[in-house]
Write an enzyme that holds these catalytic residues in place. Sequence first.
Site, PDB file in Angstrom:
ATOM      1  N   SER A 230       0.807  -1.224   0.000  1.00  0.00           N
ATOM      2  CA  SER A 230       0.000   0.000   0.000  1.00  0.00           C
ATOM      3  C   SER A 230       0.841   1.276   0.000  1.00  0.00           C
ATOM      4  O   SER A 230       2.020   1.263   0.366  1.00  0.00           O
ATOM      5  CB  SER A 230      -0.922   0.002   1.212  1.00  0.00           C
ATOM      6  OG  SER A 230      -1.668  -1.181   1.264  1.00  0.00           O
TER       7      SER A 230
HETATM    8  C1  LIG Z   1      -3.569  -3.942  -0.424  1.00  0.00           C
HETATM    9  S1  LIG Z   1      -3.012  -5.575  -0.170  1.00  0.00           S
HETATM   10  C2  LIG Z   1      -2.361  -5.541   1.462  1.00  0.00           C
HETATM   11  C3  LIG Z   1      -1.211  -4.589   1.635  1.00  0.00           C
HETATM   12  C4  LIG Z   1      -0.370  -4.861   2.840  1.00  0.00           C
HETATM   13  N1  LIG Z   1      -1.091  -4.782   4.090  1.00  0.00           N
HETATM   14  C5  LIG Z   1       0.873  -3.998   2.921  1.00  0.00           C
HETATM   15  O1  LIG Z   1       1.677  -4.287   3.797  1.00  0.00           O
HETATM   16  O2  LIG Z   1       1.066  -3.079   2.109  1.00  0.00           O
HETATM   17  C6  LIG Z   1      -4.508  -6.440   0.055  1.00  0.00           C
HETATM   18  C7  LIG Z   1      -4.344  -7.924   0.290  1.00  0.00           C
HETATM   19  O3  LIG Z   1      -5.570  -8.448   0.758  1.00  0.00           O
HETATM   20  C8  LIG Z   1      -5.618  -9.803   0.370  1.00  0.00           C
HETATM   21  N2  LIG Z   1      -6.977 -10.313   0.526  1.00  0.00           N
HETATM   22  C9  LIG Z   1      -8.049 -10.190  -0.306  1.00  0.00           C
HETATM   23  N3  LIG Z   1      -9.108 -10.814   0.215  1.00  0.00           N
HETATM   24  C10 LIG Z   1      -8.713 -11.336   1.400  1.00  0.00           C
HETATM   25  C11 LIG Z   1      -9.368 -12.093   2.403  1.00  0.00           C
HETATM   26  N4  LIG Z   1     -10.644 -12.453   2.304  1.00  0.00           N
HETATM   27  N5  LIG Z   1      -8.637 -12.463   3.485  1.00  0.00           N
HETATM   28  C12 LIG Z   1      -7.337 -12.115   3.618  1.00  0.00           C
HETATM   29  N6  LIG Z   1      -6.677 -11.407   2.671  1.00  0.00           N
HETATM   30  C13 LIG Z   1      -7.354 -11.018   1.602  1.00  0.00           C
HETATM   31  C14 LIG Z   1      -5.080  -9.797  -1.046  1.00  0.00           C
HETATM   32  O4  LIG Z   1      -4.606 -11.076  -1.409  1.00  0.00           O
HETATM   33  C15 LIG Z   1      -3.980  -8.737  -0.942  1.00  0.00           C
HETATM   34  O5  LIG Z   1      -2.727  -9.324  -0.779  1.00  0.00           O
END
Ligand SMILES: C[S@@+](CC[C@H](N)C(=O)[O-])C[C@H]1O[C@@H](n2cnc3c(N)ncnc32)[C@H](O)[C@@H]1O
Length: 386
Positions: free
Chosen positions: A75
């Site tokens: 992010s």
């Molecule tokens: C924007 S990224 C996270 C960025 C991260 N927190 C960072 O350190 O920058 C969003 C993540 O959410 C995950 N995601 C989507 N649906 C999800 C779910 N139901 N449970 C857990 N993770 C999920 C995606 O695979 C993706 O890797």
Amino acid sequence: MTGVSSDSAPAESLRTALVQQLVATGTIRDERVAAAFAAVPRHLFVPQASLDIAYADDVVLMKQNEAGVVTSSVSQPSIVALMLQQAAIRPGDRVLEIGSGGYNAALMRELAGPHGAVTSVDIDPEVTDRARESLDEAGYGDVAVVRADGAFGVPERAPYDRIVVTVTAWDIASAWMQQLRPGGRIVVPLRLRGQTRAIAFDLVGDHLESRSTTVCGFVSMQGAGADYERLVPLQEGGLTFDEDQEGEPHPQYDVLTLPAEQTWSGVEVHREEPLLDLYLWLASKLPGYCVLSGEEWSWVAAVATADSLAYLTSRSGRDEAHVELGCRGHGPHASQLIGHMLDQVQSWDAKHRRGPAFQVHASNAVLPPGFHIARRHSYITVTWEE
Ligand SMILES: C[S@@+](CC[C@H](N)C(=O)[O-])C[C@H]1O[C@@H](n2cnc3c(N)ncnc32)[C@H](O)[C@@H]1O
């Protein structure tokens, strides 16, 4: 933290510059958050990116699906900083992050300290594998990374003082409320009526009460908490409705080609003013509220009936910095819809510009007065101060 083997002088100076920039713009206001940003080597979490990209205030895209939709990213630092400040993680806190990348979990580990505990869960094994590797390389081996659907939390490591959701959610999963300690805080990018804001909620008794909000955008949640929106295609765009608006009518495919009417409100806003609060006000007052998008409209508040559509528009205001809001409509009931919409624009301008507050109650709870959005596991109540 110690044990960072792959840091370098150029990385450190770019990192310092990023922190200075985030402090100078007022994004980072908390010294502990500044110290965490200064400590965590972001470039180790985006190994494919140059140092310049790793330390720019920008999102780094990590994965797309077959349709080209981004499903994972590291992010944008400014959004991460704002949400960490909303979360107010204290030394010793047990923290759950939903949606991994490694970087934010490392920042949380800095804030929770050696007596705290950080767990990060992601639905995608590629993401958890990469996060695990990067966290180890950066010296954060004690952050737990779990591969699971975050809609169910991580019960085996609960309870949590803080839950930070880093993926767009439509609902507050029951598991999140159950796994939060009394008085605990959850920060979640919540999508309501087509708009997303990171809302910090405190658990007060059996429900959540909002404390702060930040405008943001994240990739959409997959798994059990996915698919809460319905797109109705039109000849020149489409209308987005939420799942709970299932029974609401929408006009025919060619409605935008019918003759148009337009009326101006006399309400002026700054060109740069985000109109999310106005849009949510309209959503809470106008049956048939939806979002119009297409080539001509990137994202516009609209109201629909079975044969007509009206939507917000603007024209130049009293000076270059301002625009006047108006409403444009098509179909036999256009002038009625325009009238209703403009009444609410004027009412928002006169009395409700201070913005909304939010509460979340379980689906079977007695609800306080307000505008209620029904989700699968909760009711989200929106209230407005005058
Ligand atoms: C924007 S990224 C996270 C960025 C991260 N927190 C960072 O350190 O920058 C969003 C993540 O959410 C995950 N995601 C989507 N649906 C999800 C779910 N139901 N449970 C857990 N993770 C999920 C995606 O695979 C993706 O890797």
